[in-house]
Design a protein around this motif. Structure first.
Motif, PDB file in Angstrom:
ATOM      1  N   THR A  66      26.928  11.420 -33.406  1.00  0.00           N
ATOM      2  CA  THR A  66      26.368  12.770 -33.391  1.00  0.00           C
ATOM      3  C   THR A  66      24.887  12.612 -33.081  1.00  0.00           C
ATOM      4  OG1 THR A  66      26.239  12.590 -35.800  1.00  0.00           O
ATOM      5  CG2 THR A  66      28.039  13.864 -34.890  1.00  0.00           C
ATOM      6  N   THR A  87      31.503  20.066 -40.634  1.00  0.00           N
ATOM      7  CA  THR A  87      30.073  19.887 -40.382  1.00  0.00           C
ATOM      8  C   THR A  87      29.235  20.402 -41.550  1.00  0.00           C
ATOM      9  OG1 THR A  87      29.999  22.001 -39.229  1.00  0.00           O
ATOM     10  CG2 THR A  87      30.344  20.047 -37.887  1.00  0.00           C
ATOM     11  N   TYR A 123      35.319  18.663 -34.715  1.00  0.00           N
ATOM     12  CA  TYR A 123      34.253  19.136 -35.586  1.00  0.00           C
ATOM     13  C   TYR A 123      34.428  20.626 -35.821  1.00  0.00           C
ATOM     14  CZ  TYR A 123      31.832  14.717 -35.218  1.00  0.00           C
ATOM     15  OH  TYR A 123      31.508  13.386 -35.312  1.00  0.00           O
TER      16      TYR A 123
ATOM     17  N   TYR B  64      25.147  19.397 -26.000  1.00  0.00           N
ATOM     18  CA  TYR B  64      26.176  18.432 -26.351  1.00  0.00           C
ATOM     19  C   TYR B  64      25.547  17.074 -26.552  1.00  0.00           C
ATOM     20  CZ  TYR B  64      28.756  22.160 -24.121  1.00  0.00           C
ATOM     21  OH  TYR B  64      29.239  23.380 -23.766  1.00  0.00           O
ATOM     22  N   SER B 118      32.561  23.513 -29.015  1.00  0.00           N
ATOM     23  CA  SER B 118      31.333  23.003 -28.412  1.00  0.00           C
ATOM     24  C   SER B 118      30.820  21.743 -29.104  1.00  0.00           C
ATOM     25  CB  SER B 118      30.251  24.079 -28.423  1.00  0.00           C
ATOM     26  OG  SER B 118      29.894  24.394 -29.747  1.00  0.00           O
ATOM     27  N   LYS B 119      31.341  21.480 -30.298  1.00  0.00           N
ATOM     28  CA  LYS B 119      30.895  20.283 -31.012  1.00  0.00           C
ATOM     29  C   LYS B 119      31.940  19.172 -30.960  1.00  0.00           C
ATOM     30  CE  LYS B 119      27.739  22.515 -34.228  1.00  0.00           C
ATOM     31  NZ  LYS B 119      27.428  22.841 -35.631  1.00  0.00           N
TER      32      LYS B 119
END
Lengths: 136, 136
Positions: A66, A87, A123, B64, B118-119
């Motif tokens: 990350t 998260t 995530y 990202y 998006s994660k």
DNA sequence: CTAGTTGCAAAGAGTTTGCATGGCG
DNA sequence: CGCCATGCAAACTCTTTGCAACTAG
């Protein structure tokens, strides 16, 4: 995915031991060094980095990038499952069902991409954290 | 999600313009600098970093993080998509289809977990790298 | 003995910060 | 003119590499 085991050393033993005792979190090499230091052990940062990458290439640990690289010991029963990482609270869940199994086939067939479940993490926000947010 | 617009400058104009013209890729600040340089423009790396973070905090671009931070202009009509990252060549692909869209609903319904596309990045091997491996 | 391992120091890569200059409004 | 933006240089953080000393098998 090398299969050679390498030598058995004090450093490798305690790093692996620490990983096995923390399967519910994702540790960075820095945190591993710090945890070892506070328990009286001393392992060079370079060694931790190198060993973690070795374990990763063998599939013994999972790697999540990350902001920095983080690693988690791969439990046998989770090997072919996907993982859900919250998260908010950092919890890691295993997800194994038909839908997710089909995912690999779909992505392979329609996108020409071979997904590796053990390296993939979804995530998002877990149930309890979502409830907390709604409560506010 | 700040709403203050800030000043309108030459640098910001051309950075935003470039992002709008490259909605099919994910650009790093470094690549943005290089692309501008080859088209005769010159913008300091610091400015690009700062402006991208600003756009990100406003929601104008998506961010990202894989090995480095990458950004894509957020198109209004564009639904969120997943990413496929090849562990061999490092290529990043977008995956946007019904099956993957349903994935969120499934994981939410059956696993009580809200996936944030998006994660989330799927790791695996892309088509061309798989062919190379087979050829060997 | 031999090859793999360790860890310090230094190099890299990406990103952020300090600060003086420059430009929008 | 005031305030925000710019961009160079330097600091920072995470990670990798070079290399000499060390150690498991």
């Amino acid at each position: 995915m090398r299969t050679k085991g390498g030598y058995k050393t004090r450093q490798r033993d305690i790093i692996l031991e620490l990983l096995k005792n923390n399967t519910d979190t994702h540790l960075s090499s820095d945190e591993i060094c710090e945890m070892l230091r506070s328990s009286g052990e001393r392992v060079g940062a370079t060694t931790v980095y190198r060993y973690l990458e070795k374990l990763y290439s063998e599939g013994t640990v999972q790697k999540y990038v990350t902001d920095r690289a983080r690693y988690t010991y791969t439990e046998k029963h989770c090997r072919e499952h996907f993982h859900l990482k919250c998260t908010e609270c950092g919890s890691l869940f295993c997800a194994d069902c038909d839908f997710l199994s089909q995912l690999c086939n779909h992505v392979k067939g329609d996108h020409g991409f071979t997904v590796i479940p053990s390296k993939t993490v979804f995530y998002g926000v877990c149930h309890s954290c979502a409830e907390k947010s709604n409560a506010q």
